[in-house]
Motif scaffolding. Structure first.
Motif, PDB file in Angstrom:
ATOM      1  N   SER A  58       0.846  -1.203   0.000  1.00 26.58           N
ATOM      2  CA  SER A  58       0.000   0.000   0.000  1.00 26.58           C
ATOM      3  C   SER A  58       0.878   1.248   0.000  1.00 26.58           C
ATOM      4  O   SER A  58       0.447   2.314  -0.429  1.00 26.58           O
ATOM      5  N   SER A  63       6.290  -4.981  -5.178  1.00 21.74           N
ATOM      6  CA  SER A  63       5.308  -5.424  -6.173  1.00 21.74           C
ATOM      7  C   SER A  63       4.291  -6.367  -5.538  1.00 21.74           C
ATOM      8  O   SER A  63       4.434  -6.760  -4.381  1.00 21.74           O
ATOM      9  N   SER A  64       3.279  -6.742  -6.326  1.00 23.30           N
ATOM     10  CA  SER A  64       2.132  -7.449  -5.721  1.00 23.30           C
ATOM     11  C   SER A  64       2.456  -8.860  -5.280  1.00 23.30           C
ATOM     12  O   SER A  64       1.893  -9.354  -4.318  1.00 23.30           O
ATOM     13  N   GLY A  65       3.358  -9.559  -6.024  1.00 21.16           N
ATOM     14  CA  GLY A  65       3.773 -10.879  -5.557  1.00 21.16           C
ATOM     15  C   GLY A  65       2.736 -11.983  -5.662  1.00 21.16           C
ATOM     16  O   GLY A  65       2.887 -13.014  -5.019  1.00 21.16           O
ATOM     17  N   ARG A  66       1.678 -11.770  -6.476  1.00 22.77           N
ATOM     18  CA  ARG A  66       0.728 -12.868  -6.671  1.00 22.77           C
ATOM     19  C   ARG A  66       1.462 -14.047  -7.311  1.00 22.77           C
ATOM     20  O   ARG A  66       1.820 -13.995  -8.471  1.00 22.77           O
ATOM     21  N   THR A 237       2.048   2.847  -7.325  1.00 20.86           N
ATOM     22  CA  THR A 237       0.795   2.190  -6.947  1.00 20.86           C
ATOM     23  C   THR A 237       0.895   0.718  -7.317  1.00 20.86           C
ATOM     24  O   THR A 237       1.407   0.386  -8.383  1.00 20.86           O
ATOM     25  N   VAL A 238       0.420  -0.142  -6.438  1.00 16.41           N
ATOM     26  CA  VAL A 238       0.496  -1.585  -6.644  1.00 16.41           C
ATOM     27  C   VAL A 238      -0.918  -2.140  -6.755  1.00 16.41           C
ATOM     28  O   VAL A 238      -1.797  -1.772  -5.969  1.00 16.41           O
ATOM     29  N   ARG A 239      -1.138  -2.992  -7.776  1.00 19.52           N
ATOM     30  CA  ARG A 239      -2.434  -3.623  -8.015  1.00 19.52           C
ATOM     31  C   ARG A 239      -3.075  -4.116  -6.723  1.00 19.52           C
ATOM     32  O   ARG A 239      -2.397  -4.680  -5.868  1.00 19.52           O
ATOM     33  N   GLY A 240      -4.350  -3.878  -6.592  1.00 15.40           N
ATOM     34  CA  GLY A 240      -5.059  -4.309  -5.389  1.00 15.40           C
ATOM     35  C   GLY A 240      -5.110  -3.228  -4.332  1.00 15.40           C
ATOM     36  O   GLY A 240      -5.797  -3.377  -3.325  1.00 15.40           O
ATOM     37  N   ASN A 241      -4.351  -2.152  -4.538  1.00 16.49           N
ATOM     38  CA  ASN A 241      -4.337  -1.044  -3.583  1.00 16.49           C
ATOM     39  C   ASN A 241      -4.909   0.205  -4.238  1.00 16.49           C
ATOM     40  O   ASN A 241      -4.637   0.458  -5.412  1.00 16.49           O
ATOM     41  N   PRO A 242      -5.678   0.992  -3.474  1.00 17.73           N
ATOM     42  CA  PRO A 242      -6.134   2.259  -4.053  1.00 17.73           C
ATOM     43  C   PRO A 242      -4.933   3.173  -4.249  1.00 17.73           C
ATOM     44  O   PRO A 242      -3.927   3.039  -3.572  1.00 17.73           O
ATOM     45  N   SER A 243      -5.040   4.090  -5.196  1.00 18.52           N
ATOM     46  CA  SER A 243      -3.993   5.079  -5.381  1.00 18.52           C
ATOM     47  C   SER A 243      -4.097   6.124  -4.280  1.00 18.52           C
ATOM     48  O   SER A 243      -5.186   6.503  -3.882  1.00 18.52           O
TER      49      SER A 243
ATOM     50  N   GLU B  79      -9.352   7.363  -6.344  1.00 19.55           N
ATOM     51  CA  GLU B  79      -8.789   6.498  -7.366  1.00 19.55           C
ATOM     52  C   GLU B  79      -8.668   5.052  -6.919  1.00 19.55           C
ATOM     53  O   GLU B  79      -7.972   4.749  -5.964  1.00 19.55           O
ATOM     54  N   PHE B  81      -7.262   1.256  -8.225  1.00 15.94           N
ATOM     55  CA  PHE B  81      -6.095   0.924  -9.049  1.00 15.94           C
ATOM     56  C   PHE B  81      -6.440   1.103 -10.521  1.00 15.94           C
ATOM     57  O   PHE B  81      -5.653   1.632 -11.294  1.00 15.94           O
ATOM     58  N   THR B  84      -6.176   4.560 -11.751  1.00 17.34           N
ATOM     59  CA  THR B  84      -4.820   5.103 -11.911  1.00 17.34           C
ATOM     60  C   THR B  84      -4.286   4.834 -13.312  1.00 17.34           C
ATOM     61  O   THR B  84      -3.392   5.536 -13.775  1.00 17.34           O
ATOM     62  N   ASP B 177       0.697  -4.868 -12.945  1.00 21.59           N
ATOM     63  CA  ASP B 177       0.916  -5.187 -11.533  1.00 21.59           C
ATOM     64  C   ASP B 177       1.236  -3.959 -10.696  1.00 21.59           C
ATOM     65  O   ASP B 177       0.703  -3.775  -9.613  1.00 21.59           O
ATOM     66  N   ASN B 178       2.156  -3.137 -11.184  1.00 18.90           N
ATOM     67  CA  ASN B 178       2.525  -1.961 -10.393  1.00 18.90           C
ATOM     68  C   ASN B 178       2.962  -0.863 -11.333  1.00 18.90           C
ATOM     69  O   ASN B 178       3.352  -1.113 -12.472  1.00 18.90           O
ATOM     70  N   LEU B 179       2.854   0.378 -10.862  1.00 16.52           N
ATOM     71  CA  LEU B 179       3.197   1.481 -11.733  1.00 16.52           C
ATOM     72  C   LEU B 179       3.785   2.632 -10.947  1.00 16.52           C
ATOM     73  O   LEU B 179       3.521   2.808  -9.767  1.00 16.52           O
ATOM     74  N   ARG B 214       4.049  -8.284 -12.816  1.00 16.77           N
ATOM     75  CA  ARG B 214       4.574  -8.734 -11.521  1.00 16.77           C
ATOM     76  C   ARG B 214       6.022  -9.194 -11.635  1.00 16.77           C
ATOM     77  O   ARG B 214       6.747  -9.205 -10.661  1.00 16.77           O
TER      78      ARG B 214
END
Lengths: 251, 251
Positions: A58, A63-66, A237-243, B79, B81, B84, B177-179, B214
């Motif tokens: 967050s 990174s997301s690590g899925r 910003t990381v996927r799964g998290n709000p910006s 926002e 994800f 974003t 995945d991330n940005l 990822r």
């Protein structure tokens, strides 16, 4: 975070990882230790380890690590809460030597926009500080800070060339609780241009800061103008998290 | 966050509060329910409630609440994800009707800077999209998006006036995945100025986006130029939490 209570285990693990990233023990692109390794190191079950990783995601650090090891992201935040209110602290954390040339510190009548932002009467007394800031002796930022009198009075007998205005205010017990910063682009006026050694009209990155106490009372309303060719601001910003960014469209 | 596992209780409480703030059931300045009320509502102990509040603070949604009820902060992030990476989604979430005028979609040789950012050979094939974006029929943003061919090919048979480029790519299984997004200020060139109906040289707020899978492979490298007088970006930070922003100083 309440500084008086002991850290929970997930907070301890997150703090350790944050430090290891901050000191480049883990560098951008590096994989973090596996969940199992972190469990062993902290004598922890999986729950706190996973929670610590979620916190770092967050914050835009990993990174997301899925289905894979999380890795340290390329550009990582370096700002503590204090660095968000103090350019001195922010520059130091980036390894740059902060400098300043104070133009003036003044008790003055509040202009309309500043009065509205600080919740004081137009023309009522405020304290303003106008400084050029340098990083490694290069002019990078023009600061215009404004405070209600009862806060700014701590600055009237302070030499702003001696150090951090914000450190002074925090030491005086000013309750910086939360702040909103917004960004826009403006042309350098004649004053900005001379201070920053650029042509008038050059686009500057302006950051407007409004800070509040925990009761929601305005503490500060300031205007920071950065040389956009020298200073970059950004956010991960990381996927799964709000910006963490908000956007407004004027209509 | 792994979408396949059930939410933990603190995540459920955080999601409920986030929604209530998003829908303005709790408006800026409003106090949140007390810890005791939230415990009753969710049949929870204090731990998960406190953890949910900590999450919302790190997201810049509520004040610190040391010794007081936390209140909803004035400007709150909107926002997700997806918002974003997609102006379409971001504008919709702000209640504006998104529009676009596509200038071109092209398979073309990668210029040096784009090639470096996308990790492809200079002159190698990429897909680029150049669009003017409107919010409620007002031109606010010039987009220049660039993708490696194996990703951008999904756009070559897609009408970018029909909807969201990013929705199309997500539907095609592209792993955003991330940005990292960075901000600077630049003068409008002749092309920007004509599209945005402003004078050449007017400062624009530029947002540069780099997105990764990822595994850390580049997905997108794009340039978004906002009319700074119409669109504001910002971020909230709450005491005790690191700022989500990073800063770089060129030296």
């Amino acid at each position: 975070m309440n500084p008086t209570r002991p850290l929970q285990q997930h907070e301890e693990i997150a703090a350790w990882l944050r430090d290891a990233i901050g000191t480049r023990e883990f560098s951008p692109g590096d994989p973090l230790p596996s969940e199992a390794e972190l469990c062993r190191r902290f004598n922890s079950s999986r729950g706190p380890v996973r929670q610590a990783m979620a916190t770092l995601r967050s914050e835009g650090l990993i990174s997301s690590g899925r289905g894979r090891r999380s890795t340290v992201l390329e550009t990582t935040p370096t700002e503590t809460f204090e660095a968000t209110i103090s350019a001195t602290t922010a520059f130091q954390r980036l390894g740059a030597i902060p400098g300043q040339e104070t133009r003036w510190v003044a008790r003055r009548p509040a202009p309309a926009d500043v009065a509205a932002a600080l919740g004081v009467a137009e023309g009522g007394p405020i304290v303003s500080v106008h400084r050029l800031r340098l990083a490694d002796a290069v002019p990078v930022l023009v600061e215009r800070q404004n405070y209600p009198l009862e806060i700014g009075r701590h600055l009237l007998d302070f030499d702003p060339d001696a150090g951090s205005v914000h450190r002074r205010l925090l030491d005086a017990g000013v309750d910086y609780d939360n702040l909103a910063r917004s960004f826009d682009a403006i042309p350098a006026d004649a004053d900005d241009a001379e201070l920053l050694d650029i042509a008038p009209g050059t686009p500057l990155l302006r950051l407007t800061l409004r800070a509040f106490t925990r009761a929601g009372e305005p503490v500060e309303f300031s205007d920071y103008r950065y040389r956009s060719d020298l200073v970059t601001l950004g956010v991960n910003t990381v996927r799964g998290n709000p910006s963490p960014l908000w956007m407004e469209i004027r209509r």
